[in-house]
Design a protein around this motif. Structure first.
Motif, PDB file in Angstrom:
ATOM      1  N   GLY A 131       1.023  -1.266   0.224  1.00  0.00           N
ATOM      2  CA  GLY A 131      -0.125  -0.019  -0.063  1.00  0.00           C
ATOM      3  C   GLY A 131       0.857   1.370   0.001  1.00  0.00           C
ATOM      4  N   LYS A 132       1.807   1.264   0.841  1.00  0.00           N
ATOM      5  CA  LYS A 132       2.777   2.535   0.911  1.00  0.00           C
ATOM      6  C   LYS A 132       3.455   2.783  -0.390  1.00  0.00           C
ATOM      7  N   LEU A 133       4.106   1.509  -0.821  1.00  0.00           N
ATOM      8  CA  LEU A 133       4.641   1.736  -2.315  1.00  0.00           C
ATOM      9  C   LEU A 133       3.643   2.526  -3.330  1.00  0.00           C
ATOM     10  N   CYS A 134       2.588   1.953  -3.488  1.00  0.00           N
ATOM     11  CA  CYS A 134       1.612   2.349  -4.443  1.00  0.00           C
ATOM     12  C   CYS A 134       1.252   3.866  -4.025  1.00  0.00           C
ATOM     13  N   LEU A 135       1.056   4.115  -2.940  1.00  0.00           N
ATOM     14  CA  LEU A 135       0.543   5.284  -2.415  1.00  0.00           C
ATOM     15  C   LEU A 135       1.521   6.455  -2.666  1.00  0.00           C
ATOM     16  N   GLN A 136       2.911   6.062  -2.727  1.00  0.00           N
ATOM     17  CA  GLN A 136       4.063   6.867  -3.306  1.00  0.00           C
ATOM     18  C   GLN A 136       4.020   6.875  -4.610  1.00  0.00           C
ATOM     19  N   GLY A 137       3.340   6.387  -5.385  1.00  0.00           N
ATOM     20  CA  GLY A 137       3.638   6.319  -6.868  1.00  0.00           C
ATOM     21  C   GLY A 137       4.546   5.255  -7.402  1.00  0.00           C
ATOM     22  N   HIS A 138       4.851   4.296  -6.706  1.00  0.00           N
ATOM     23  CA  HIS A 138       5.829   3.175  -7.154  1.00  0.00           C
ATOM     24  C   HIS A 138       5.088   1.978  -7.588  1.00  0.00           C
ATOM     25  N   GLY A 139       3.878   2.061  -7.837  1.00  0.00           N
ATOM     26  CA  GLY A 139       2.805   1.027  -7.934  1.00  0.00           C
ATOM     27  C   GLY A 139       3.213   0.323  -9.238  1.00  0.00           C
ATOM     28  N   GLY A 140       3.619   1.259 -10.307  1.00  0.00           N
ATOM     29  CA  GLY A 140       3.443   0.566 -11.583  1.00  0.00           C
ATOM     30  C   GLY A 140       4.848  -0.313 -11.740  1.00  0.00           C
ATOM     31  N   LEU A 141       6.011  -0.041 -11.279  1.00  0.00           N
ATOM     32  CA  LEU A 141       7.101  -0.848 -11.019  1.00  0.00           C
ATOM     33  C   LEU A 141       6.815  -2.094 -10.090  1.00  0.00           C
ATOM     34  N   VAL A 142       6.302  -1.611  -8.930  1.00  0.00           N
ATOM     35  CA  VAL A 142       6.247  -2.892  -8.266  1.00  0.00           C
ATOM     36  C   VAL A 142       5.392  -4.026  -8.824  1.00  0.00           C
ATOM     37  N   LEU A 143       4.078  -3.574  -9.272  1.00  0.00           N
ATOM     38  CA  LEU A 143       3.246  -4.650  -9.586  1.00  0.00           C
ATOM     39  C   LEU A 143       3.523  -4.995 -10.900  1.00  0.00           C
ATOM     40  N   ALA A 144       4.214  -4.494 -11.858  1.00  0.00           N
ATOM     41  CA  ALA A 144       4.620  -4.840 -13.092  1.00  0.00           C
ATOM     42  C   ALA A 144       5.438  -6.328 -12.677  1.00  0.00           C
ATOM     43  N   ALA A 145       5.998  -6.106 -11.960  1.00  0.00           N
ATOM     44  CA  ALA A 145       6.976  -7.264 -11.385  1.00  0.00           C
ATOM     45  C   ALA A 145       6.284  -8.424 -10.746  1.00  0.00           C
ATOM     46  N   MET A 146       5.082  -7.729  -9.989  1.00  0.00           N
ATOM     47  CA  MET A 146       4.347  -9.022  -9.326  1.00  0.00           C
ATOM     48  C   MET A 146       3.314  -9.618  -9.757  1.00  0.00           C
ATOM     49  N   ALA A 147       2.328  -8.917 -10.801  1.00  0.00           N
ATOM     50  CA  ALA A 147       1.298  -9.213 -11.387  1.00  0.00           C
ATOM     51  C   ALA A 147       1.631 -10.480 -12.240  1.00  0.00           C
ATOM     52  N   PRO A 148       2.438 -10.716 -13.153  1.00  0.00           N
ATOM     53  CA  PRO A 148       2.550 -11.870 -13.980  1.00  0.00           C
ATOM     54  C   PRO A 148       2.784 -13.143 -13.015  1.00  0.00           C
ATOM     55  N   ARG A 149       3.603 -12.861 -11.980  1.00  0.00           N
ATOM     56  CA  ARG A 149       3.864 -13.940 -11.082  1.00  0.00           C
ATOM     57  C   ARG A 149       2.661 -14.224 -10.116  1.00  0.00           C
ATOM     58  N   LEU A 150       1.869 -13.251  -9.732  1.00  0.00           N
ATOM     59  CA  LEU A 150       0.627 -13.633  -8.894  1.00  0.00           C
ATOM     60  C   LEU A 150      -0.379 -14.446  -9.820  1.00  0.00           C
ATOM     61  N   SER A 151      -0.437 -13.922 -11.083  1.00  0.00           N
ATOM     62  CA  SER A 151      -1.234 -14.380 -12.137  1.00  0.00           C
ATOM     63  C   SER A 151      -1.343 -15.695 -12.261  1.00  0.00           C
ATOM     64  N   ALA A 152       0.254 -16.154 -12.652  1.00  0.00           N
ATOM     65  CA  ALA A 152       0.863 -17.620 -12.784  1.00  0.00           C
ATOM     66  C   ALA A 152       0.244 -18.446 -11.776  1.00  0.00           C
TER      67      ALA A 152
END
Lengths: 837, 324
Positions: free
Chosen positions: A217-238
């Motif tokens: 939450g804190k990361l996204c709130l500070q505007g780094h959500g794009g970088l973080v979730l771009a790395a996480m989303a594919p893995r989570l999805s898989a």
């Protein structure tokens, strides 16, 4: 009792050690460091003692170490000793405390070798995967010191680490601390923590995801959500594809995200996932359980924001449609979108881009409906369709009308299976094609990772995988241009044909040779062929026989104005327009008088009134063109007429662009210092003496509503064009003596309609203002306009900032620039007459 | 980007009347000649080197000449006039003597058709006294070989073409009739081999390519109709071409079988590739109906010409697709 003594003994020993460190006996200090380090080892001390050390004395120890970093004995340590004793103390202890102390030290130290040392340790800290340990320690609740304040500080430091580093180190920063590397690292640490959580759940160990959620939450709130979730989303999805535990962990992760950062996290996630299915797997039914999430998904992303790509809409709506429990939300969303789309006020007052976005959302959600739901919603959709169509078609902006037509067609074809479909004629362009494609669900399926393997390696390989799928698909498309079946060697192909465009049908009747014959047949002939030929001949005849044309100019204008395309003549509008322009040019004053009076009289259709304006504008343009001699002029004008595009009337943007181009070139010339082309021969401007005849009569009567014509009311289409035409007359009258009067009259005229609701009118107004500033002599600007000028300025600034239409904004900026230039020029010029008078 | 259509390489003026018929004679040693038959009853013999008239023959008592032709072997010119006479002229050594004449009795506009069977004798087909009648005589003996009268009602005979196919022992005759039908006659059997309705309107002209056994006919409407003769001597329609304006006066295929030219009532000459009937050029020069069109029989293909005669009393000469 024993534990008390235990803790006491630990405290005493640590205090002794720390006191030692402050002194500078290097050989003793090595043993001291070893003693301290032994508290972090499992072998040498009891669990209670170790816990005691970690909880109460670790931070203190590290702080003391940092304070002694400059001491001589530290410098005397060999590299190996330093690494094994000094550094190890930071890297083996509880990571959260170590991180805090390290960052604190980095903040306090000034650039020196010591700072470099601490930075190296921090780098090592990150490389050794201590972040994972940090997160994991919070997951299992083994973190030693946990208070809300500490947590908050830790979260802040974690999420802002690249900033802290950059602030201190400036350009000498290691790439590891750059956001592009640090955030993916943190993301993978979180993923590892999640993975361990899954494993732990399988082993029946309780875990808490609160800290990971808070970090995210804190990361996204500070505007780094794009970088973080771009790395996480594919893995989570898989991972969530087949693994129920993973799914539950993911759901829990997103559920425990703090309320205030929910929006940022969801937005970033929606942007990062590959499709609705993976979004559904990752967040589950979050929208049903979390009010904030519901608001973001169903309202904010669809109706309030409009910057996202169509893919995001697909993901959001597809997510809502995918589950039975979420389906009611889709219906609810559809209702809201319908209302937003059909709202006449929204059509007028929201930017075009948002309307397009809402239209896309509407089409997508309708295409997702099942037939049964469609039946239930039929009446509401119909209501929306009717209202929305009306307000869209009412708009004077072509693009909005187009969007309305496409959406109308799609909706009606979706609602009615058979006969009662709407069908419009509009030009196919990229936008309409995209809208149309939204209705066909075939374009939906995006290549998704098929393999549910859990290793990170695997997910990384998926990207090239999907590419190859795509390329294969591209290869399988059937090859274009099948070989010509009846191509044989024995063909006529060796003979190249000549141009055969001249091979037209020959007409039997001959064109009229006299202007009066032409007029006669236009007035009374019933023979389609003769009428067509006469209409074609009218323009050249008028131009050739100026004398004869003057005798019948008004009569012929009247005939042409009232002429209808009875025989479906090809290019009727162009021909009639050309003939009327020829008349207005040849016999300027009577014809313009006639046209300008008729413009405000009864019983004309809007089309006819627009025709009058168009004819006047074209005539003024032609008159203002410099002509070298009589012969040339007729050729040029004939060419002009011949080169007219299909029909200008349907495309007001066209001549707007032409004029805009002229404005641009004009503006540039002023800034360059008015360099005149040397070869230009001076010729009298034919327009300057008659400019008033074009201009002033149109300013009269505009506020007198007739039964059939209400310029300030519903007929704003004509009003917009009228103002635009006036602006054009003004523009063409540059350097004419009458320009000053025209300018002030025009500014007066547009003042009343400057905040008109229709954007075409507003654009026209701004265009007119532009042309006033361009064409009016600068000394007259201050003199004649005075106070008005400053009010205009304020208004222009307001428009430039706040108008929903992008064109209006840019026009306003342009006017401001022109005004400033003109004023500056005036104020700088010492010989200006206005300052003295 | 296709080239603009070509212009005539030169024109011949002074015929003094509409030009109903054109005929080239360009082989041999002599200067290439063009014969033209005018509506004022004059036969002009144009020298294509000097581009002037060598001679003017006025032999049909002022009646319109509808057909001119020369025999391959001798300096014999045959002309047909509206005065119901077919005249044979001797042009050898600068003479222009009337050798013989045949009375046809036909009041129509049907042009004759000649087939040279041997160096000395030839067959001549012409429309007879009755409107549907075709007569065939042998020249120079003027013996009537047969009379062809269709049983069915097909109207006046409009155009005929006599030819000798390889498959048959005797010559065949193609005839177009007022009702729009094409009939294929076996001359020796005097029987109809095949009949086909090619046009809704009268067949104005037809031409036939004996080597490919294909032909094409024009009418007063917009369509040219192409047809083929199969092994069993049956006529089969093959489709055709649609023109921009109706009416065709004459059709002509170049000797090499590559080009087809049509003389249009819209004062344009259209050129097609003969194999696929692909439109190649539309030649606009004349100001009135084009009545006749002919290709020259130059031995050198590069010198080949096309001539078009029009109602505007001019003959235009064109050089088209001579490269190969």
């Amino acid at each position: 009792m024993e534990s008390v003594s235990d803790s006491d003994s630990v405290r005493l020993e640590v205090s002794a050690c720390l006191r030692c460190l402050s002194s500078s006996d290097s050989s003793r200090n090595i043993t001291v460091l070893q003693t301290l380090l032994s508290y972090l080892d499992e072998a040498s001390h009891g669990a209670a003692q170790r816990a005691q050390f970690s909880r109460s004395h670790y931070s203190r120890t590290l702080r003391v170490l940092i304070t002694t970093i400059e001491a001589d004995w530290v410098h005397r340590l060999t590299a190996r000793q330093r690494e094994e004793l000094w550094d190890a103390l930071f890297l083996r202890g509880p990571p959260e405390q170590a991180l805090l102390v390290l960052l604190e030290a980095i903040g306090e130290l000034s650039p020196s070798t010591s700072l470099d040392h601490v930075v190296t340790i921090t780098e090592k800290f990150l490389q050794d995967g201590r972040l994972t340990n940090l997160l994991w320690s919070y997951c299992v609740g083994s973190a030693q010191s946990d208070s809300p304040q500490l947590r908050e500080t830790l979260l802040g430091r974690l999420s802002a680490l690249p900033d802290i580093m950059a602030n201190k180190l400036h350009h000498n920063i290691s790439p590891l601390f750059l956001p592009q590397q640090y955030y993916p690292l943190l993301a993978s640490a979180m993923l590892t923590a999640l993975q361990r959580t899954c494993q732990a759940l399988r082993d029946n160990i309780n875990c808490s995801l609160a800290f990971v959620s808070q970090t995210l939450g804190k990361l996204c709130l500070q505007g780094h959500g794009g970088l973080v979730l771009a790395a996480m989303a594919p893995r989570l999805s898989a991972c969530t594809r087949s693994d129920m535990v993973w799914q539950r962990v993911c759901w829990k992760l997103f559920e425990s995200i703090p309320q205030r950062s929910m929006e940022c996290v969801l937005t970033a996630l929606v942007l990062a996932v590959s499709g609705p299915e993976s979004l559904g797997r990752i967040v589950g039914n979050l929208v049903l359980r979390n009010k904030k999430a519901e608001f973001v998904i169903t309202h904010k992303l669809l109706l309030l924001q409009y910057k996202y790509e169509t893919g995001v809409l697909r993901t959001v709506l597809g997510y809502l449609a995918a589950d039975r429990d979420r389906r009611p939300l889709l219906i609810q969303v559809l209702r809201c979108i319908c209302q937003a789309w059909a709202n006449p006020s929204a059509v007028k007052h929201t930017p075009m881009e948002q309307q397009l976005y809402v239209s896309k959302a509407l089409l997508l959600s309708v295409s997702l409906l099942k037939d049964q739901e469609l039946q239930d919603l039929r009446s509401e959709l119909l209501q929306c369709l009717l209202g929305g169509m009306q307000s869209h078609l009412d708009s004077s902006v072509l693009r909005i009308r187009c969007v309305g037509m496409v959406v109308g067609e799609c909706l009606s074809s979706r609602m009615d299976n058979a006969d009662t479909k709407l069908k419009f004629e509009y030009e196919q362009d990229e936008e309409t094609r995209e809208l149309l494609s939204l209705m066909t669900p075939s374009g939906w399926c995006e290549p998704e990772p098929v393999d549910g393997s859990e290793s990170l390696q695997e997910t990384k390989e998926l990207a090239p995988n999907t590419c190859s799928v795509a390329s294969q698909r591209r290869q399988t498309t059937p090859p274009l241009a099948p070989t010509d079946p009846d191509s044989d060697l024995d063909s006529d192909d060796e003979l190249t044909p000549y141009d055969m465009t001249e091979d037209q049908e020959v007409s039997q009747t001959s064109p009229p040779r006299y202007l009066r014959d032409c007029l006669e047949s236009l007035m009374s002939s019933e023979d389609a062929m003769r009428v067509e030929l006469s209409l074609k001949a009218a323009d050249p005849l008028v131009r050739r026989n100026a004398f004869a044309a003057r005798e019948i100019s008004v009569q012929m204008s009247k005939v042409l104005l009232h002429m209808e395309d009875k025989y479906n003549i090809q290019g009727f509008l162009i021909l009639r327009h050309a003939a009327m322009v020829a008349l207005a040019v040849t016999d300027c004053i009577p014809v313009t008088q006639y046209l300008t009076t008729e413009f405000y009289s009864l019983n004309y259709s809007l089309r006819q009134r627009l025709d009058m304006l168009e004819v006047l504008v074209a005539a003024a343009q032609e008159l203002s063109l410099p002509t070298t001699d009589k012969k040339n002029s007729s050729i040029i004008s004939a060419l002009d007429v011949a080169e007219l595009p299909p029909f200008q009337g349907h495309d007001p943007v066209h001549w707007r662009q032409v004029v805009e181009k002229r404005i641009q070139s004009k503006t540039r010339r002023i800034s360059k210092g008015a360099s005149q082309p040397a070869t230009a021969k001076a010729t009298p401007n034919r327009y300057a003496p008659v400019a008033g005849y074009f201009f002033f009569p149109l300013l009269k009567n505009y506020d007198k509503p007739e039964v059939t014509f209400d310029l300030l009311g519903s007929d704003h289409l004509v009003l917009g064009r009228l103002i635009h035409s006036l602006g054009l007359f003004m523009h063409l009258a540059v350097n004419a003596p009458v320009a000053a009067q025209m300018g002030s009259a025009l500014l007066d005229f547009v003042w009343t309609v400057r905040y008109h609701t229709d954007q075409m009118v507003r654009r026209g107004v701004l265009f007119a203002v532009c042309s006033v500033f361009l064409s009016m002599p600068s000394q007259n600007l201050l003199l004649d306009l005075g106070d008005m000028l400053f009010e205009t300025r304020t208004w222009l600034t307001d428009v430039a900032e706040g108008d929903p239409d992008a064109d209006c904004r840019s026009l306003a900026v342009q006017s401001l620039v022109l005004l400033d230039k003109s004023l500056k020029k005036q104020l700088k010029d010492p010989q200006s007459p206005s300052l003295e008078s | 980007m296709s080239h603009p259509p070509p212009s005539p390489i030169y024109t011949l003026r002074g015929a003094g009347g509409p030009l109903n018929s054109l005929h080239f004679r360009c082989y041999g040693e002599d200067a290439p000649l063009l014969f033209s038959g005018s509506g004022k009853g004059c036969i002009h013999i144009w020298n294509l080197n000097t581009r002037r008239t060598n001679k003017v023959i006025e032999g049909h008592s002022g009646s319109s000449i509808i057909w001119v032709c020369t025999k391959r072997s001798k300096d014999t010119l045959i002309s047909q006039g509206r005065d119901m006479q077919i005249c044979l002229w001797d042009l050898g050594e600068g003479r222009c003597d009337l050798l013989d004449s045949v009375w046809t009795g036909s009041v129509g506009f049907c042009q004759c058709s000649m087939l040279e069977t041997s160096p000395i004798s030839s067959l001549l087909a012409f429309a007879g006294q009755q409107t549907e009648e075709i007569k065939i005589i042998e020249l120079p003996s003027k013996i009537q070989i047969c009379t062809l009268m269709p049983v069915a009602k097909v109207g006046m005979v409009m155009c005929i073409n006599l030819f000798q196919p390889d498959s048959c022992p005797g010559p065949l005759l193609l005839a177009g009739y007022e009702e729009g039908s094409l009939l294929l006659w076996d001359v020796t059997q005097q029987s109809i081999l095949s009949q086909v309705k090619a046009h809704p309107d009268p067949v104005m002209c037809l031409t036939f390519d004996p080597t490919r056994l294909r032909g094409i006919s024009g009418s007063s409407e917009k369509n040219l109709s192409s047809w083929k003769l199969d092994e069993k001597n049956n006529l089969q329609l093959q489709g055709g071409v649609t023109l921009a304006n109706p009416g065709v006066s004459q059709l002509c295929i170049r000797e090499d079988g590559k080009l087809l030219a049509s003389a249009g009532w819209d004062s344009r000459v259209r050129v097609f590739g003969w194999k696929k009937l692909r439109p190649l050029a539309v030649l606009q020069y004349h100001t009135d109906m084009v009545l006749s069109v002919a290709f020259s029989d130059h031995q050198d293909p590069r010198q080949r010409l096309m001539a078009a005669g029009s109602k505007d009393q001019r003959i235009s000469l064109w050089s088209l697709y001579n490269e190969s």
